[in-house]
Write a protein that holds these residues in place. Structure first.
Motif, short mmCIF file in Angstrom:
data_model
loop_
_atom_site.label_atom_id
_atom_site.label_comp_id
_atom_site.label_asym_id
_atom_site.label_seq_id
_atom_site.Cartn_x
_atom_site.Cartn_y
_atom_site.Cartn_z
N CYS A 41 -5.83 -0.45 3.52
CA CYS A 41 -4.40 -0.31 3.17
C CYS A 41 -3.96 1.15 3.24
CB CYS A 41 -4.13 -0.89 1.79
SG CYS A 41 -4.71 0.11 0.41
N GLY A 65 0.83 -1.20 0.00
CA GLY A 65 0.00 0.00 0.00
C GLY A 65 0.86 1.25 0.00
N THR A 66 1.84 1.27 0.92
CA THR A 66 2.70 2.44 1.04
C THR A 66 4.13 2.16 0.60
OG1 THR A 66 2.99 1.87 3.37
CG2 THR A 66 1.35 3.54 2.87
N ASN A 100 1.40 2.58 8.96
CA ASN A 100 0.74 3.49 8.03
C ASN A 100 -0.56 4.05 8.57
OD1 ASN A 100 -0.97 1.29 7.82
ND2 ASN A 100 -1.20 1.45 5.60
N VAL A 140 -4.35 3.82 -7.27
CA VAL A 140 -3.55 3.06 -6.30
C VAL A 140 -4.38 2.09 -5.47
CG1 VAL A 140 -1.79 4.85 -6.12
CG2 VAL A 140 -3.69 4.84 -4.48
N ALA A 166 -3.67 3.36 1.01
CA ALA A 166 -2.87 3.87 -0.11
C ALA A 166 -3.44 5.20 -0.60
CB ALA A 166 -2.85 2.85 -1.24
N TRP A 209 -1.06 8.49 -0.69
CA TRP A 209 -0.54 8.89 -2.01
C TRP A 209 -1.26 10.11 -2.60
CZ3 TRP A 209 3.98 7.26 -3.71
CH2 TRP A 209 4.48 6.06 -3.24
N HIS A 227 5.25 7.18 2.62
CA HIS A 227 5.56 6.09 1.72
C HIS A 227 7.01 5.73 1.88
CE1 HIS A 227 4.72 9.72 -0.91
NE2 HIS A 227 3.52 9.46 -0.53
#
Length: 242
Positions: free
Chosen positions: A214, A8-9, A116, A192, A216, A220, A240
């Motif tokens: 996740c 995810g990251t 995260n 993503v 993401a 992002w 990230h």
């Protein structure tokens, strides 16, 4: 060798790439790209799985995909999850999946990486990234030697897992995502998202019910337009793996 990874990251992708660098024949395969297949048959006799631990467990999304694997011709299976501190029921649940095919995990290990979801001091992130550079060398050496290793069960972590599962379903519900006016309709969040859970309507992301936490999309977003209506993630800085 084939390494199936989910990221995810970027932490799991970093680990998978580090392992790949040390083997002449090694393929990296994003596991979410296999979701549409009814059966997955690895071409290699050595197979690895690299993925993040979410709230003390392997994601249900990843479990569904691994259940499609045919391991009958696989001779060596290694599993390298990464988490901030708690692996919880990850190995217990993954062993059950493999046991259904009369297979075992040959090599189990954990790498500890920045979280995260929960805000820790940034110094802790730097410490973990520095330490993992050393820890991964030992993991790679073990895989080269085809070491067999089974981690012992931490029952305190299992109790934490059940608590965290309830917590995640409540605190990280897709209904709690917020998109502010900084959104520029770039669509990166949709791109993503590994489960295709996000759609763009009227220029803004809409979060459906297939979220696997996740984050993401949160990390992002180039404009930091996505946040969550809860006490853990709303002040979390973006992360990230570098």
């Amino acid at each position: 060798m084939e390494i199936y990874y989910f990221t995810g990251t970027g932490n799991s992708l970093y680990i998978a790439k580090k392992i790949k660098e040390n083997f002449i024949k090694c393929s990296l395969i994003p596991i979410e790209t296999l979701l549409h297949l009814e059966k997955i048959t690895p071409k290699s006799k050595e197979v690895g799985f690299v993925f993040p631990v979410y709230f003390g467990d392997i994601s249900e999304f990843i479990k569904r995909i691994i259940k499609k694997f045919d391991f009958s011709n696989v001779e060596y299976i290694f599993v390298i999850p990464n988490c901030y501190s708690i692996a919880g029921a990850t190995f217990i649940n993954l062993r059950k999946i493999l046991k259904a095919q009369n297979k075992n995990i040959n090599y189990e290990n954990i790498l500890f990486m920045p979280d995260n979801a929960i805000l820790f001091p940034i110094e802790k992130d730097y410490e973990k990234l520095k330490q993992v550079e050393k820890d991964i060398i030992l993991v790679i050496e073990d895989i080269k030697k085809k070491t067999n290793k089974r981690l012992s069960t931490n029952y305190f972590q299992i109790l934490q897992y059940y608590f965290m599962k309830l917590f995640s379903n409540w605190e990280f519900s897709p209904k709690k995502f917020i998109v502010n006016n900084s959104c520029i309709s770039c669509g990166i969040c949709k791109q993503v998202c590994p489960t295709k859970n996000i759609e763009i309507k009227d220029g803004k992301p809409i979060f459906n019910s297939n979220c696997i936490h996740c984050l993401a999309c949160f990390h992002w977003c180039p404009k930091e337009a996505i946040s969550m209506r809860n006490f853990t993630i709303k002040n979390r800085r973006k992360y990230h793996n570098s």
